[in-house]
Design a protein around this motif. Structure first.
Motif, mmCIF file in Angstrom:
data_model
loop_
_atom_site.group_PDB
_atom_site.id
_atom_site.type_symbol
_atom_site.label_atom_id
_atom_site.label_comp_id
_atom_site.label_asym_id
_atom_site.label_seq_id
_atom_site.Cartn_x
_atom_site.Cartn_y
_atom_site.Cartn_z
ATOM 1 N N VAL A 109 0.849 -1.190 0.000
ATOM 2 C CA VAL A 109 0.000 0.000 0.000
ATOM 3 C C VAL A 109 0.887 1.242 0.000
ATOM 4 N N PRO A 110 0.761 2.131 -0.985
ATOM 5 C CA PRO A 110 1.592 3.338 -1.008
ATOM 6 C C PRO A 110 1.256 4.278 0.147
ATOM 7 N N VAL A 111 2.270 5.002 0.590
ATOM 8 C CA VAL A 111 2.075 6.042 1.609
ATOM 9 C C VAL A 111 2.795 7.291 1.097
ATOM 10 N N PRO A 112 2.131 8.049 0.223
ATOM 11 C CA PRO A 112 2.796 9.204 -0.406
ATOM 12 C C PRO A 112 3.291 10.217 0.623
ATOM 13 N N ASP A 113 4.305 10.961 0.214
ATOM 14 C CA ASP A 113 4.917 12.002 1.039
ATOM 15 C C ASP A 113 5.631 11.421 2.256
ATOM 16 N N THR A 114 6.238 10.262 2.052
ATOM 17 C CA THR A 114 7.034 9.611 3.094
ATOM 18 C C THR A 114 8.510 9.854 2.811
ATOM 19 N N ARG A 115 9.258 10.191 3.845
ATOM 20 C CA ARG A 115 10.679 10.508 3.697
ATOM 21 C C ARG A 115 11.570 9.361 4.181
ATOM 22 N N MET A 116 12.822 9.379 3.750
ATOM 23 C CA MET A 116 13.826 8.442 4.243
ATOM 24 C C MET A 116 14.136 8.807 5.699
ATOM 25 N N PRO A 117 13.889 7.893 6.647
ATOM 26 C CA PRO A 117 14.069 8.259 8.051
ATOM 27 C C PRO A 117 15.498 8.055 8.545
ATOM 28 N N THR A 118 15.826 8.750 9.608
ATOM 29 C CA THR A 118 17.080 8.509 10.306
ATOM 30 C C THR A 118 16.885 7.375 11.309
ATOM 31 N N LEU A 119 17.977 6.765 11.726
ATOM 32 C CA LEU A 119 17.898 5.748 12.780
ATOM 33 C C LEU A 119 17.334 6.361 14.048
ATOM 34 N N SER A 120 17.701 7.595 14.329
ATOM 35 C CA SER A 120 17.192 8.277 15.519
ATOM 36 C C SER A 120 15.668 8.367 15.494
ATOM 37 N N ALA A 121 15.100 8.690 14.333
ATOM 38 C CA ALA A 121 13.645 8.799 14.218
ATOM 39 C C ALA A 121 12.972 7.448 14.425
ATOM 40 N N VAL A 122 13.593 6.399 13.936
ATOM 41 C CA VAL A 122 13.040 5.055 14.119
ATOM 42 C C VAL A 122 13.025 4.677 15.598
#
Length: 294
Positions: A109-122
């Motif tokens: 399922v697409p999730v538009p406007d998603t960015r590449m996250p940092t490890l910190s954000a995860v």
């Protein structure tokens, strides 16, 4: 028996891989371990990406980080040559299959406007969920045959361990890599942290095994993995057979296979005695586990 379900790149078959929405979806489905990939940017930031060059399947260019950026477009560029600001401009929520037979195009399922996250954000996401019983399986992306694309193994390992420690997650994490030099570094820096020795046919050589030769260990992959610094052997499921699992069991090395999406294949792996199954479809495995009374 007990066996674990590990969400591969979150839940790649269901949501965009290595993204916050994908990881959140895997947590909501229920997994024992959340697996994702980490690489180092040009400005020494840890980001989630499976490929050491920006993938045209999982990423799309939107706009340059600044006017006249000579590195733009970014797709196809080495991740290690781009800054976090440049990578954060990419669209990472819509899969762009290279061919009509992309097996995930029909189910993700697409999730538009998603960015590449940092490890910190995860790590912040997992803390926000209070998912204290879910182990974080951080695969450090490193290719010893492509040092031009890969970060220094020691620097990469040190940075990942430091980030996990900063967020209070080192005790609930595991380090994974096909580059077994990283396992040796992790063994010296964090001896209590589990270390998964990833292997497939293409990496069964001394350059990937930290200089060790499989022949010197009688062809026993689990023995080589132990010598390199691994605590768990994690092979491509096509390598797993009765002998491999039996050899590992005698050596006290758990076997966790990847990437298994067919419940029939997964059931056979459970019968072999594997300790866990890495899957793009945690929902399918949950159904199998329930049917098995696991």
């Amino acid at each position: 028996m007990h066996a674990e379900i590990h969400g591969h790149r979150g839940a790649r078959g269901l949501r965009p891989e290595n993204t916050l929405p994908g990881l959140a979806h895997a947590l909501e489905l229920g997994v024992d371990a959340l697996e994702f990939d980490v690489a180092l940017t040009a400005d020494r930031r840890l980001v989630l990406t499976h490929d050491l060059t920006v993938s045209a399947v999982t990423s799309a260019d939107r706009y340059p980080a600044f006017s006249g950026d000579p590195m733009f477009p970014y797709v196809g560029r080495p991740v290690g040559a781009l800054t976090l600001a440049q990578l954060r401009t990419l669209e990472c929520g819509v899969r762009l299959p290279r061919s009509a037979d992309d097996r995930f195009a029909a189910t993700q399922v697409p999730v538009p406007d998603t960015r590449m996250p940092t490890l910190s954000a995860v790590l912040a996401l997992v803390n926000a969920y209070g998912a204290d019983r879910v182990r974080l399986h951080v695969e450090l992306k490193s290719d010893p045959t492509r040092p031009d694309l890969s970060a220094d193994p020691r620097e990469l390992t040190e940075l990942v361990l430091a980030e996990l420690e900063l967020h209070g997650r080192l005790g609930g994490a595991a380090i994974l890599s096909f580059d077994w030099r990283i396992l040796g570094v992790a063994r010296s820096l964090a001896p209590k942290t589990p270390r998964y020795a990833l292997v497939e046919r293409a990496t069964m050589s001394p350059v990937w095994f930290g200089g060790l030769w499989l022949e010197d260990f009688g062809g026993d992959l689990s023995a080589v993995a132990l010598a390199a610094g691994g605590t768990v052997l994690s092979p491509d499921h096509v390598l797993a057979d009765e002998k491999l699992v039996a050899d590992a069991t005698r050596a006290g090395v758990p076997v966790v296979v990847w990437t298994v999406n067919d419940p029939v294949r997964a059931a056979w792996m459970l019968d072999l005695g594997v300790a866990g199954v890495v899957t793009d479809y945690p929902d399918r495995m949950r159904a199998l586990w329930e049917a098995r009374g696991l």
